[in-house]
Write a protein that holds these residues in place. Structure first.
Motif, PDB file in Angstrom:
ATOM      1  N   ASN A   1      -5.471  -7.749   0.781  1.00 17.18           N
ATOM      2  CA  ASN A   1      -4.970  -6.148   2.121  1.00 17.18           C
ATOM      3  C   ASN A   1      -4.003  -5.753   1.725  1.00 17.18           C
ATOM      4  O   ASN A   1      -3.020  -5.765   1.844  1.00 17.18           O
TER       5      ASN A   1
ATOM      6  N   CYS B   1      -2.372  -3.573   2.373  1.00 15.02           N
ATOM      7  CA  CYS B   1      -1.917  -2.310   3.394  1.00 15.02           C
ATOM      8  C   CYS B   1      -1.073  -4.013   3.922  1.00 15.02           C
ATOM      9  O   CYS B   1      -0.317  -3.617   5.751  1.00 15.02           O
TER      10      CYS B   1
ATOM     11  N   LYS C   1      -6.445   3.097  -0.884  1.00 14.61           N
ATOM     12  CA  LYS C   1      -6.892   4.239   0.162  1.00 14.61           C
ATOM     13  C   LYS C   1      -5.937   3.151   1.384  1.00 14.61           C
ATOM     14  O   LYS C   1      -6.513   1.837   1.686  1.00 14.61           O
ATOM     15  N   LYS C   2      -5.837   4.245   2.796  1.00 14.40           N
ATOM     16  CA  LYS C   2      -5.268   3.514   3.741  1.00 14.40           C
ATOM     17  C   LYS C   2      -6.469   4.140   5.336  1.00 14.40           C
ATOM     18  O   LYS C   2      -6.282   5.163   5.769  1.00 14.40           O
ATOM     19  N   GLY C   3      -7.608   3.081   5.278  1.00 15.86           N
ATOM     20  CA  GLY C   3      -8.194   3.195   5.988  1.00 15.86           C
ATOM     21  C   GLY C   3      -7.874   2.658   7.609  1.00 15.86           C
ATOM     22  O   GLY C   3      -7.969   4.369   8.598  1.00 15.86           O
ATOM     23  N   CYS C   4      -7.770   1.682   7.960  1.00 18.39           N
ATOM     24  CA  CYS C   4      -6.981   1.920   9.272  1.00 18.39           C
ATOM     25  C   CYS C   4      -5.434   1.137   8.727  1.00 18.39           C
ATOM     26  O   CYS C   4      -4.834   0.790  10.333  1.00 18.39           O
ATOM     27  N   ASP C   5      -5.359   0.280   8.177  1.00 16.73           N
ATOM     28  CA  ASP C   5      -3.410  -0.019   8.391  1.00 16.73           C
ATOM     29  C   ASP C   5      -3.648  -1.148   8.746  1.00 16.73           C
ATOM     30  O   ASP C   5      -2.582  -1.714   9.258  1.00 16.73           O
TER      31      ASP C   5
ATOM     32  N   GLY D   1      -5.853  -4.321   8.762  1.00 18.27           N
ATOM     33  CA  GLY D   1      -6.565  -5.521   7.381  1.00 18.27           C
ATOM     34  C   GLY D   1      -8.342  -5.598   8.286  1.00 18.27           C
ATOM     35  O   GLY D   1      -8.611  -6.168   7.996  1.00 18.27           O
ATOM     36  N   GLN D   2      -8.371  -4.361   9.031  1.00 24.48           N
ATOM     37  CA  GLN D   2      -9.919  -4.076   9.202  1.00 24.48           C
ATOM     38  C   GLN D   2     -11.287  -3.347   8.093  1.00 24.48           C
ATOM     39  O   GLN D   2     -11.990  -3.077   8.489  1.00 24.48           O
ATOM     40  N   CYS D   3     -10.551  -2.892   7.330  1.00 26.82           N
ATOM     41  CA  CYS D   3     -11.404  -1.804   6.641  1.00 26.82           C
ATOM     42  C   CYS D   3     -11.873  -2.244   5.179  1.00 26.82           C
ATOM     43  O   CYS D   3     -12.698  -2.060   4.337  1.00 26.82           O
ATOM     44  N   GLY D   4     -10.886  -2.678   4.131  1.00 26.46           N
ATOM     45  CA  GLY D   4     -10.780  -2.693   2.885  1.00 26.46           C
ATOM     46  C   GLY D   4     -10.232  -1.392   2.098  1.00 26.46           C
ATOM     47  O   GLY D   4     -10.081  -2.240   1.485  1.00 26.46           O
ATOM     48  N   ALA D   5     -10.162  -1.108   2.468  1.00 28.10           N
ATOM     49  CA  ALA D   5      -9.693   0.354   1.873  1.00 28.10           C
ATOM     50  C   ALA D   5      -9.374  -0.057   0.967  1.00 28.10           C
ATOM     51  O   ALA D   5      -8.904   0.985  -0.505  1.00 28.10           O
ATOM     52  N   CYS D   6      -7.682  -0.627   1.285  1.00 32.20           N
ATOM     53  CA  CYS D   6      -6.753  -0.411   0.654  1.00 32.20           C
ATOM     54  C   CYS D   6      -6.778  -2.070  -0.728  1.00 32.20           C
ATOM     55  O   CYS D   6      -5.824  -2.398  -0.813  1.00 32.20           O
TER      56      CYS D   6
ATOM     57  N   LEU E   1       0.578  -1.383  -0.061  1.00 30.26           N
ATOM     58  CA  LEU E   1       0.121  -0.278   0.249  1.00 30.26           C
ATOM     59  C   LEU E   1       0.818   0.879   0.050  1.00 30.26           C
ATOM     60  O   LEU E   1       0.554   2.113  -0.540  1.00 30.26           O
TER      61      LEU E   1
HETATM   62  S1  FES Z   1      -6.118  -0.378   5.540  1.00 32.83           S
HETATM   63 FE1  FES Z   1      -8.707  -0.756   6.478  1.00 32.83          FE
HETATM   64  S2  FES Z   1      -7.510  -3.149   5.533  1.00 32.83           S
HETATM   65 FE2  FES Z   1      -5.705  -2.091   4.629  1.00 32.83          FE
END
Ligand code: FES
Ligand code: FAD
Ligand code: FES
Lengths: 332, 173
Positions: free
Chosen positions: B72, B74, B51-55, B57-62, B38
């Protein structure tokens, strides 16, 4: 992340040699747990040995009709493997109940066994934790312990093992094949993970310099009567509060010939007790026999305030999972 | 095997050179071992669609596609992707034509702030490639690795349901 060196191994011996020469090193497979912990400064290896290039990606039938799964088979490939879907659907269900499709594409079979607890205090490098820093204390006992153990905990640690896949592997009585400097050995699944006792820093009986090479399932797959029931705070993409792997074989008259029961989310390892399974053999499938088995499996359960609810939740989940397993007819 | 080469500069472990096919283009890159895929995409290559949402593995934005599979970014090290074929949201459109999923997201108004959208799109392409989602419930379950803080789930689901047949025909990744 703290800077670290990186090396790639192509063969098992090469990985073991690298590890022997670098005590500061750790193996990395999918990376989904280790990198997470490194970002939190919970793990700080000086070097990562990339094992994804090792020839441990195969799933093969064994001479005695079991299935040998290479340590690097991804959780997704394993759950959707035709032999697993057909003969070990309990395992497929448990894997698919865990994490997310993205994570299951990355996560490996070996790494899943070695994932560490999700205890909040273990994850917070700024507070004491006997698992992270032996002797520093356990804030979970008197702290926020909603997700913590109700069985097998010790004065020093009340963390739980978070894996779903391992609960099914425990019920199926898999074995773990490991390679180390002294050669190969096989560990029964029941002996792989351990209870915290006074060494909570040790999650399992694998030595630091050993590598998991494969997991083997015996021929008996309980494809007809099985259930994996996972209870959690949201319907998907959350760790288990309580999970149950139930597997039955039934006689022609409906009585139980063989039973397996394992719990997740309640202890430092997948929780089994032969007494509970003994109580089911020869019994009819009904609420009484299932309730007795649940009580036996939960004998000695103890809550720590926020997680008291797990005891009754587990009891009901066990009965429900056994009902689902009993009523099931074959695999879809 | 590529063990560590002599330490470079300020006492830091050595960088490694890797080859990638990124959105169809072959790339040769120097990466530090601790650079995630990422961060490589966003910080080194200015591909800021992921995108970096949580960094964690908890959100999937990446979410991106590696050899057609969603992961993921990140929780993946760039150095471990040597030789891989990577598709990010920037690589979904072809010849100026939006991917059927992108088109469906617009038609169904499947986003509000848009922060989760690139991850949702790459994840949905992965979902289509896997071919395991045959009902609304299955789409919901198999898209659960992508959170949407704005709660656009209803329209995201509708968009994916619309686009899945076209994805199957097109066989595009
Ligand atoms: S940034 Fe949230 S899962 Fe990778
Ligand atoms: C947001 C999130 C949600 C999750 N939800 C769930 C869930 O609901 N249920 C669930 O069960 N899991 C869940 N997981 C955990 C996930 O299943 C594990 O992270 C994954 O299985 C670990 O496998 P890996 O290959 O990525 O391990 P890695 O991170 O690569 O390694 C983990 C550990 O194992 C060691 N290791 C790896 N392979 C070997 C080997 N072959 N031999 C010796 N040592 C080895 C590494 O050194 C490291 O210490 C979740 C993870 C995340 C990030
Ligand atoms: S559209 Fe805003 S987070 Fe999904």
């Amino acid at each position: 992340m703290t800077p670290f060196a990186y090396a790639r191994a192509r063969q098992v011996d090469e990985a073991l040699a690298l590890r022997a020469g670098h005590p500061e090193a750790r193996f990395i497979a999918g990376g989904t747990n280790l990198l997470d912990l490194m970002k939190e400064n919970v793990a700080r290896p000086g070097m990562l040995i990339d094992i994804t290039g090792l020839p441990l990606h195969d799933v093969e039938t064994t001479a005695d009709g079991g299935l040998r799964i290479g340590a690097l088979v991804s959780n997704a490939d394993l759950a959707y493997h035709p032999e697993v879907e057909r003969r070990y659907p309990l395992l497929a269900q448990a894997i698919l109940a865990g994490a997310s499709p993205q994570l299951r594409n990355m996560a490996s079979t070996g790494g899943n066994l070695l994932q560490r607890t999700r205890c909040y205090y273990f994850y917070d490098a700024g507070v004491p934790c006997n698992k992270r820093e032996p002797g520093s204390g356990c804030p979970a006992r008197d702290g926020l312990n909603r997700i913590h153990a109700i069985l097998g905990a010790s004065d020093q640690c009340i963390a739980v093992h978070p894996s779903d896949m391992c609960v099914a592997l425990a019920a199926l009585e898999a074995t773990v094949e490991v390679a180390g400097p002294a050669g190969r050995r096989v560990i029964d699944f029941a002996d792989f993970h351990r209870l915290p006792g006074d060494q909570p820093q040790r999650d399992n009986t694998l030595e630091d310099d050993e590598l998991i090479v494969a997991i083997t399932l015996p021929a008996r797959g309980f494809a007809r009567h099985h259930a994996y029931l996972k209870v959690r705070d949201r319907a998907s993409y959350a760790f288990a509060l309580v999970s149950v792997a139930a597997a039955l074989e039934r006689e022609a008259d409906g009585r139980i010939a063989e039973a397996r029961l394992a719990l997740g989310g309640v202890a430092h390892k997948p929780w089994r007790d032969p007494r509970a399974e003994d109580l089911l053999r020869g019994q009819p499938c009904n609420a009484e026999s299932f309730g007795r088995a649940a009580d036996a499996l939960l004998q000695g359960a103890q809550g720590f305030a926020h997680n008291d609810f797990k005891i009754e939740l587990a009891r009901r989940a066990i009965v429900r999972a056994l009902e689902q397993a009993a009523s099931q007819e074959g695999t879809p | 095997m590529s063990a560590t080469s002599p330490t470079a500069g300020a006492g830091l472990p050595a960088a490694h050179s890797i080859s990638l096919t990124l959105n169809g283009q072959p790339r040769r890159l120097e990466v530090q071992p601790w650079t995630t895929l990422l961060d490589l995409l966003r910080e080194q290559l200015q591909l800021t669609g992921s995108k970096k949402g949580c960094d964690h593995g908890q959100c999937g934005a990446c979410t991106v596609l590696v050899n057609g599979k969603r992961i993921n970014a990140c929780l993946s090290l760039a150095v471990m992707q040597d030789g891989a074929e990577i598709t990010t949201v920037e690589g979904l459109a072809e010849d100026g034509r939006l991917h059927p999923l992108q088109q469906a997201f617009i038609e169904r108004d499947a986003f509000q702030c848009g922060y989760c959208t690139s991850g949702q799109l790459c994840s949905a392409v992965g979902l289509a490639n896997e071919g395991r989602a045959h009902s609304r419930d299955e789409i919901r379950e198999l898209m659960s690795g992508n959170l949407c803080r704005c709660g656009a789930y209803t329209n995201i689901l509708a968009a994916i349901e619309d686009a899945l047949p076209a994805c199957r025909e097109g066989g595009r990744s």
